[in-house]
Design a protein around this motif. Structure first.
Motif, PDB file in Angstrom:
ATOM      1  N   VAL A   1       0.859  -1.178   0.000  1.00 36.35           N
ATOM      2  CA  VAL A   1       0.000   0.000   0.000  1.00 36.35           C
ATOM      3  C   VAL A   1       0.897   1.230   0.000  1.00 36.35           C
ATOM      4  N   ALA A   2       0.792   2.026  -1.033  1.00 35.33           N
ATOM      5  CA  ALA A   2       1.553   3.268  -1.123  1.00 35.33           C
ATOM      6  C   ALA A   2       0.668   4.424  -0.678  1.00 35.33           C
ATOM      7  N   VAL A   3       1.235   5.288   0.168  1.00 36.96           N
ATOM      8  CA  VAL A   3       0.511   6.466   0.657  1.00 36.96           C
ATOM      9  C   VAL A   3       1.263   7.691   0.154  1.00 36.96           C
ATOM     10  N   ALA A   4       0.600   8.505  -0.663  1.00 41.51           N
ATOM     11  CA  ALA A   4       1.222   9.715  -1.211  1.00 41.51           C
ATOM     12  C   ALA A   4       1.196  10.839  -0.179  1.00 41.51           C
ATOM     13  N   ALA A   5       1.955  11.868  -0.440  1.00 41.90           N
ATOM     14  CA  ALA A   5       2.036  13.007   0.481  1.00 41.90           C
ATOM     15  C   ALA A   5       0.697  13.709   0.640  1.00 41.90           C
ATOM     16  N   ASP A   6      -0.136  13.689  -0.405  1.00 42.21           N
ATOM     17  CA  ASP A   6      -1.431  14.367  -0.317  1.00 42.21           C
ATOM     18  C   ASP A   6      -2.552  13.447   0.162  1.00 42.21           C
ATOM     19  N   GLY A   7      -2.226  12.210   0.579  1.00 36.96           N
ATOM     20  CA  GLY A   7      -3.227  11.326   1.166  1.00 36.96           C
ATOM     21  C   GLY A   7      -3.859  10.339   0.206  1.00 36.96           C
ATOM     22  N   ARG A   8      -3.399  10.276  -1.041  1.00 41.96           N
ATOM     23  CA  ARG A   8      -3.930   9.293  -1.984  1.00 41.96           C
ATOM     24  C   ARG A   8      -3.309   7.931  -1.704  1.00 41.96           C
ATOM     25  N   TYR A   9      -4.048   6.858  -2.037  1.00 46.08           N
ATOM     26  CA  TYR A   9      -3.587   5.502  -1.798  1.00 46.08           C
ATOM     27  C   TYR A   9      -3.455   4.743  -3.105  1.00 46.08           C
ATOM     28  N   ALA A  10      -2.543   3.763  -3.115  1.00 49.05           N
ATOM     29  CA  ALA A  10      -2.411   2.821  -4.222  1.00 49.05           C
ATOM     30  C   ALA A  10      -2.135   1.456  -3.614  1.00 49.05           C
ATOM     31  N   VAL A  11      -2.913   0.450  -4.042  1.00 48.88           N
ATOM     32  CA  VAL A  11      -2.743  -0.915  -3.551  1.00 48.88           C
ATOM     33  C   VAL A  11      -2.150  -1.740  -4.682  1.00 48.88           C
ATOM     34  N   ASN A  12      -0.936  -2.264  -4.441  1.00 52.92           N
ATOM     35  CA  ASN A  12      -0.195  -3.031  -5.455  1.00 52.92           C
ATOM     36  C   ASN A  12      -0.089  -2.267  -6.777  1.00 52.92           C
ATOM     37  N   GLY A  13       0.164  -0.976  -6.701  1.00 51.47           N
ATOM     38  CA  GLY A  13       0.356  -0.149  -7.892  1.00 51.47           C
ATOM     39  C   GLY A  13      -0.917   0.353  -8.532  1.00 51.47           C
ATOM     40  N   ARG A  14      -2.075  -0.072  -8.023  1.00 46.40           N
ATOM     41  CA  ARG A  14      -3.358   0.383  -8.581  1.00 46.40           C
ATOM     42  C   ARG A  14      -3.948   1.447  -7.665  1.00 46.40           C
ATOM     43  N   ALA A  15      -4.268   2.608  -8.229  1.00 44.85           N
ATOM     44  CA  ALA A  15      -4.786   3.726  -7.429  1.00 44.85           C
ATOM     45  C   ALA A  15      -6.171   3.405  -6.882  1.00 44.85           C
ATOM     46  N   VAL A  16      -6.404   3.826  -5.630  1.00 42.65           N
ATOM     47  CA  VAL A  16      -7.722   3.688  -5.012  1.00 42.65           C
ATOM     48  C   VAL A  16      -8.498   4.950  -5.342  1.00 42.65           C
ATOM     49  N   ASP A  17      -9.763   4.783  -5.750  1.00 43.66           N
ATOM     50  CA  ASP A  17     -10.554   5.921  -6.230  1.00 43.66           C
ATOM     51  C   ASP A  17     -10.774   6.983  -5.158  1.00 43.66           C
ATOM     52  N   GLY A  18     -11.038   6.604  -3.931  1.00 43.34           N
ATOM     53  CA  GLY A  18     -11.313   7.579  -2.872  1.00 43.34           C
ATOM     54  C   GLY A  18     -10.288   7.499  -1.768  1.00 43.34           C
ATOM     55  N   ARG A  19     -10.539   8.276  -0.731  1.00 46.09           N
ATOM     56  CA  ARG A  19      -9.627   8.299   0.409  1.00 46.09           C
ATOM     57  C   ARG A  19     -10.267   7.746   1.673  1.00 46.09           C
ATOM     58  N   SER A  20     -11.427   7.091   1.534  1.00 42.70           N
ATOM     59  CA  SER A  20     -12.118   6.593   2.725  1.00 42.70           C
ATOM     60  C   SER A  20     -11.552   5.247   3.148  1.00 42.70           C
ATOM     61  N   VAL A  21     -11.729   4.926   4.419  1.00 45.98           N
ATOM     62  CA  VAL A  21     -11.254   3.660   4.970  1.00 45.98           C
ATOM     63  C   VAL A  21     -12.029   2.494   4.368  1.00 45.98           C
ATOM     64  N   GLU A  22     -13.315   2.691   4.082  1.00 48.46           N
ATOM     65  CA  GLU A  22     -14.142   1.614   3.529  1.00 48.46           C
ATOM     66  C   GLU A  22     -13.651   1.186   2.148  1.00 48.46           C
ATOM     67  N   LEU A  23     -13.341   2.156   1.282  1.00 51.19           N
ATOM     68  CA  LEU A  23     -12.830   1.830  -0.055  1.00 51.19           C
ATOM     69  C   LEU A  23     -11.476   1.139   0.032  1.00 51.19           C
ATOM     70  N   LEU A  24     -10.640   1.608   0.936  1.00 49.55           N
ATOM     71  CA  LEU A  24      -9.328   1.005   1.112  1.00 49.55           C
ATOM     72  C   LEU A  24      -9.452  -0.419   1.652  1.00 49.55           C
ATOM     73  N   THR A  25     -10.426  -0.654   2.527  1.00 44.46           N
ATOM     74  CA  THR A  25     -10.662  -2.000   3.058  1.00 44.46           C
ATOM     75  C   THR A  25     -11.066  -2.954   1.935  1.00 44.46           C
ATOM     76  N   LEU A  26     -11.950  -2.500   1.057  1.00 42.99           N
ATOM     77  CA  LEU A  26     -12.363  -3.334  -0.078  1.00 42.99           C
ATOM     78  C   LEU A  26     -11.182  -3.669  -0.985  1.00 42.99           C
ATOM     79  N   GLU A  27     -10.358  -2.680  -1.287  1.00 41.23           N
ATOM     80  CA  GLU A  27      -9.202  -2.897  -2.160  1.00 41.23           C
ATOM     81  C   GLU A  27      -8.192  -3.846  -1.512  1.00 41.23           C
TER      82      GLU A  27
END
Length: 144
Positions: free
Chosen positions: A64-90
């Motif tokens: 899980v990559a966390v950018a300086a502005d708070g964006r997430y990427a899981v295994n190189g694929r960007a997560v659409d939102g910044r919520s915990v629920e979306l990140l949990t699904l990914e």
């Protein structure tokens, strides 16, 4: 009868020191108490440096990559939102469900703590208890 045309001299005003001393004593006690508590509000934190060997390759791991502005990427694929629920699904999709898959958090040095805490919370919700933080090796050029 002699008339006295002189004005009666009023008494010189005096400063009553007892109330003044009382007020100063209360102020002194207040300052002493607040100064004593102020040293408990500071927290000295010495952050560790990573000077270990390269980690061994694992068959299944979720990065899980966390950018300086708070964006997430899981295994190189960007997560659409910044919520915990979306990140949990990914995280659940990437790991293939709850299990022993390690989650490696690779956060930017200037990322907000809340973003990293969101990753930790999402991993817990997805049933992924093994969490590792990625760091880079200290080099003499990095200190410049």
């Amino acid at each position: 009868m002699a008339m006295n045309f002189r004005k009666a001299r009023p008494e010189e005003p005096e400063i009553n020191l007892i109330p003044f001393i009382d007020v100063l004593l209360v102020v002194l006690i207040f300052l002493m108490l607040t100064t004593t508590y102020s040293k408990f509000t500071e927290l000295q934190v010495n952050l560790p440096s990573a000077d270990a060997d390269k980690a061994r390759d694992r068959d299944r791991e979720v990065i899980v990559a966390v950018a300086a502005d708070g964006r997430y990427a899981v295994n190189g694929r960007a997560v659409d939102g910044r919520s915990v629920e979306l990140l949990t699904l990914e995280l659940g999709k990437a790991a293939g469900g709850p299990g022993d898959t390690p989650v490696i958090v690779s956060a930017d040095a200037t990322a907000a703590y809340q973003s990293v805490v969101n990753v930790m919370d999402a991993a817990r919700r997805a049933g992924l208890p093994r969490l590792t933080f990625a760091a880079q090796r200290n080099t003499p050029e990095a200190g410049r």
